[in-house]
Design an enzyme around this catalytic site. Sequence first.
Site, PDB file in Angstrom:
ATOM      1  N   CYS A 132       0.811  -1.236   0.000  1.00 21.66           N
ATOM      2  CA  CYS A 132       0.000   0.000   0.000  1.00 21.66           C
ATOM      3  C   CYS A 132       0.838   1.277   0.000  1.00 21.66           C
ATOM      4  CB  CYS A 132      -0.963  -0.005   1.179  1.00 21.66           C
ATOM      5  SG  CYS A 132      -0.220  -0.524   2.724  1.00 21.66           S
ATOM      6  N   HIS A 257      -2.320   6.477   4.342  1.00 22.49           N
ATOM      7  CA  HIS A 257      -0.878   6.535   4.562  1.00 22.49           C
ATOM      8  C   HIS A 257      -0.331   7.832   3.972  1.00 22.49           C
ATOM      9  CE1 HIS A 257      -1.058   2.524   5.900  1.00 22.49           C
ATOM     10  NE2 HIS A 257      -0.622   1.868   4.842  1.00 22.49           N
TER      11      HIS A 257
END
Length: 346
Positions: A132, A257
């Site tokens: 990710c 993130h």
Amino acid sequence: MSARTIAVVGATGAVGEEIRSILLERQVEADHWVFLASARSAGRSIDHGEQTIEVRDLASPNAFDGVNIALFSAGGSRSLEYAPKAVEAGALVVDNSSAFRSDPDVPLVVAEVNADALDTRPVKGIVANPNCTTMAVMLPMKALHDAFGLTEMVCSTYQAAGGAGQSGIDELHAQVDVLIHHRDALRHDGVDAIGQVTPEVFMSPLAYNVVPMLGNMQDNGYTDEELKLLFESRKILGIPALKVAPTCVRVPVVSGHAISVRATFAAPVTREAALEAMSGFDGMVLDEFATPLAYAGGDPVAVGRVRQDLFDDHTLNLWVVGDNLRKGAALNAVQIAEALIERGHA
Ligand code: A2P
């Protein structure tokens, strides 16, 4: 192509749930849906558009009969065991785990960056979905690499609790619920605050804290999570000699993130030239002060704080944000499935 069947493996998990909703949102067409999970969830009903699908046990015989594409998100060990069975049954697998990412015969694809790796049918029947954090960084780096020639990156990550699945999110909320009542300890006695909670998912309390250790420690002192930024970036961008200095840190954010990137190029680069190279890149927006919260639940990767380095005119400093469950996992997996369908592979 006759009737198409799409399976979601790990359909009840955080990423699986997101995959199901993105499949509906993007109107990916299938005549049949197969939702697989553990024996614990078998028999549970899930509404999917107009249909109600009964979850089946991944371990049941013939789980992959008739399946054309299987989107796996049930953890690496399930992928290792069941992806070959799905392929044997005739399916193409899109795997969200790290199990096959380093296999040279398995394409590792970010849809906007290297979907051309899918022009020929994947020889092993498996396509890997990248990590990710790496995923988000690849969009701006591809745009900049094409313009200036990327040679080095220093990546410092700010990774959300949700990167560890639902249990990570639950642990963060539970710790906040406890520690919000220990304001004095948070201010004056951190050791006392730490003693109020027992972390299980993360190695230290994450609420009101940051944890500079994410993944499994390797012999060289880096974690496997950090090394993904090195090996996956090299493979996706096709730069075998790319140098990467990664530091992965968990922060008390639920979804999204962020990565601070110091990127060095073969050619000199200015902020203006970099912005021009990145503008209009598919799947990416320029947003000077992008925060993870502002992009939680959204599709695009956001890039901001683009600055020429103060001392090196071949180097840029920039900030990248992306929802770890969407572009970082489920969205890209669905985009890979779409690319396989578009190319007539499934
Ligand atoms: P289940 O809900 O039945 O446990 P998450 O990353 O959010 O924890 O989700 C993991 C996903 O992987 C869930 O759908 C979970 O199903 C599935 N899963 C976990 N262990 C197994 C297993 N042994 N066999 C099949 N599916 C599994």
